[in-house]
Design a protein around this motif. Structure first.
Motif, PDB file in Angstrom:
ATOM      1  N   ARG A  21     -48.052 -83.334 -23.799  1.00 24.87           N
ATOM      2  CA  ARG A  21     -48.989 -82.209 -23.898  1.00 24.87           C
ATOM      3  C   ARG A  21     -48.939 -81.546 -25.274  1.00 24.87           C
ATOM      4  NH1 ARG A  21     -47.913 -77.829 -20.512  1.00 24.87           N
ATOM      5  NH2 ARG A  21     -50.116 -77.229 -20.708  1.00 24.87           N
ATOM      6  N   CYS A  22     -47.834 -81.734 -26.001  1.00 22.96           N
ATOM      7  CA  CYS A  22     -47.687 -81.007 -27.265  1.00 22.96           C
ATOM      8  C   CYS A  22     -47.357 -81.909 -28.455  1.00 22.96           C
ATOM      9  CB  CYS A  22     -46.619 -79.916 -27.135  1.00 22.96           C
ATOM     10  SG  CYS A  22     -44.952 -80.527 -26.788  1.00 22.96           S
ATOM     11  N   ARG A  23     -47.303 -83.221 -28.268  1.00 26.97           N
ATOM     12  CA  ARG A  23     -47.041 -84.087 -29.415  1.00 26.97           C
ATOM     13  C   ARG A  23     -47.695 -85.454 -29.230  1.00 26.97           C
ATOM     14  NH1 ARG A  23     -45.355 -88.019 -26.878  1.00 26.97           N
ATOM     15  NH2 ARG A  23     -43.224 -88.429 -26.208  1.00 26.97           N
ATOM     16  N   ALA A  24     -47.987 -86.095 -30.346  1.00 24.60           N
ATOM     17  CA  ALA A  24     -48.535 -87.446 -30.356  1.00 24.60           C
ATOM     18  C   ALA A  24     -47.593 -88.324 -31.168  1.00 24.60           C
ATOM     19  CB  ALA A  24     -49.943 -87.467 -30.961  1.00 24.60           C
ATOM     20  N   TYR A  30     -43.729 -88.447 -35.099  1.00 22.34           N
ATOM     21  CA  TYR A  30     -44.220 -87.548 -34.046  1.00 22.34           C
ATOM     22  C   TYR A  30     -45.032 -86.423 -34.679  1.00 22.34           C
ATOM     23  CZ  TYR A  30     -40.807 -90.022 -31.197  1.00 22.34           C
ATOM     24  OH  TYR A  30     -40.109 -91.004 -30.542  1.00 22.34           O
ATOM     25  N   ALA A  31     -46.256 -86.305 -34.227  1.00 27.30           N
ATOM     26  CA  ALA A  31     -47.157 -85.271 -34.741  1.00 27.30           C
ATOM     27  C   ALA A  31     -47.303 -84.158 -33.717  1.00 27.30           C
ATOM     28  CB  ALA A  31     -48.527 -85.871 -35.056  1.00 27.30           C
ATOM     29  N   ARG A  32     -47.529 -82.960 -34.220  1.00 25.52           N
ATOM     30  CA  ARG A  32     -47.740 -81.813 -33.333  1.00 25.52           C
ATOM     31  C   ARG A  32     -48.757 -80.872 -33.956  1.00 25.52           C
ATOM     32  NH1 ARG A  32     -45.456 -77.000 -34.896  1.00 25.52           N
ATOM     33  NH2 ARG A  32     -43.840 -77.045 -36.513  1.00 25.52           N
ATOM     34  N   LEU A  33     -49.256 -79.977 -33.145  1.00 24.38           N
ATOM     35  CA  LEU A  33     -50.167 -78.953 -33.656  1.00 24.38           C
ATOM     36  C   LEU A  33     -49.391 -77.910 -34.448  1.00 24.38           C
ATOM     37  CD1 LEU A  33     -52.562 -78.240 -30.626  1.00 24.38           C
ATOM     38  CD2 LEU A  33     -53.133 -79.403 -32.757  1.00 24.38           C
TER      39      LEU A  33
END
Length: 281
Positions: free
Chosen positions: A101-104, A154-157
């Motif tokens: 829900r919070c990272r790709a 790991y990417a995040r907003l």
């Protein structure tokens, strides 16, 4: 005309001037400089986008240090889906690397066998195809024969106020709406002002000096400086209630989405401030 709901009782009315790929020019009327600057700063620093924040190096036999690689991957603009992901601080997982829900997540595995190989942003293999590099041809590193690079990212907003890699825009400026008036009783049609205007916004039409597009004026006043008449017939000024914005998106979000999100952010902050004032009273 583009109407954007700011989340408060009023709505923001925008007049579209130009929209092309990731470039947007629009005009906002009946506001003051403080609100114009708040909108600009919010677009730069408050609208969340995706960016790589954690990199786990599994194997790196290139000449580039792990930290340099992580920094380069972090600066790659990623397409962003604000409906599918939430900010890490709003997520309940409390995991260091986040959850779905919070990272790709991404993986990279490139090996140079017989010849030098360049690692590009397109070598990032996404777990979610909706979150991917905006451009696949951003060079990251060169691998000599027998060198290998293998990692997880790991990417995040995040927001631009935290780090520039989360800024959704590469350029965001505004200017007062120019106003140009011409007194034809004083103009003799010599054409000097046309010749010296750097934006070519003046022209002679039916023996009269006219303005082709006032929005292109930069308020340089070259037309006035090079007018041969003592009493120049041209008056250049600006409106202090109307503003022209120029914005370039990095590609992470569509330009109109950035403006919409910025307006909502301002609306939410205004509502929060109103609630705090009520509690104080």
């Amino acid at each position: 005309m583009l109407s954007i709901d700011a989340g408060v009782d009023a709505s923001l009315e925008l007049s579209m001037i130009k929209q092309e790929d990731n470039v947007l020019r629009f005009m906002v009327s009946s506001i003051n400089p403080a609100f114009a600057n708040a909108l600009r700063r919010t677009m730069i620093a408050e609208v969340p986008t995706m960016a790589i924040d954690d990199v786990i190096i599994i194997e790196n036999t290139s000449v580039i240090f792990d930290e340099f690689l992580a920094h380069r991957f972090g600066l790659i603009p990623l397409t962003t889906d604000l409906d599918a992901y939430i900010l890490p601080e709003e997520c309940d997982c409390k995991s260091e690397l986040g959850c779905n829900r919070c990272r790709a997540s991404f993986t990279v595995e490139v090996e140079a066998v017989d010849e030098t190989t360049t690692v590009y942003s397109g070598d990032l293999k996404p777990e979610n195809p909706a979150i991917r590099p905006v451009n696949d041809k951003i060079p990251i590193a060169k691998l000599a024969p027998t060198q290998k690079l293998k990692l997880e990212a790991y990417a995040r907003l995040g927001r631009g106020q935290e780090h520039a890699k989360w800024q959704p825009v590469s350029a965001c400026t505004y200017k007062f709406l120019p106003t140009i008036s011409i007194d034809m009783n004083k103009c003799d049609g010599c054409g000097d002002c046309i010749k010296y205007c750097p934006r070519c916004i003046l022209e002679m039409k039916n023996n009269k000096l006219v303005v082709k597009d006032v929005n292109e004026c930069t308020l340089c006043s070259e037309c006035i400086k090079h007018c041969a008449k003592k009493a120049c017939p041209i008056d250049v000024g600006w409106s202090e209630k109307d503003f022209i914005f120029y914005m370039e998106s990095t590609g992470a979000l569509p330009p109109t989405k950035i403006v919409e999100q910025a307006a909502k952010q301002i609306g939410e902050k205004a509502s929060e401030l109103a609630q705090l004032i009520k509690k104080m009273e």
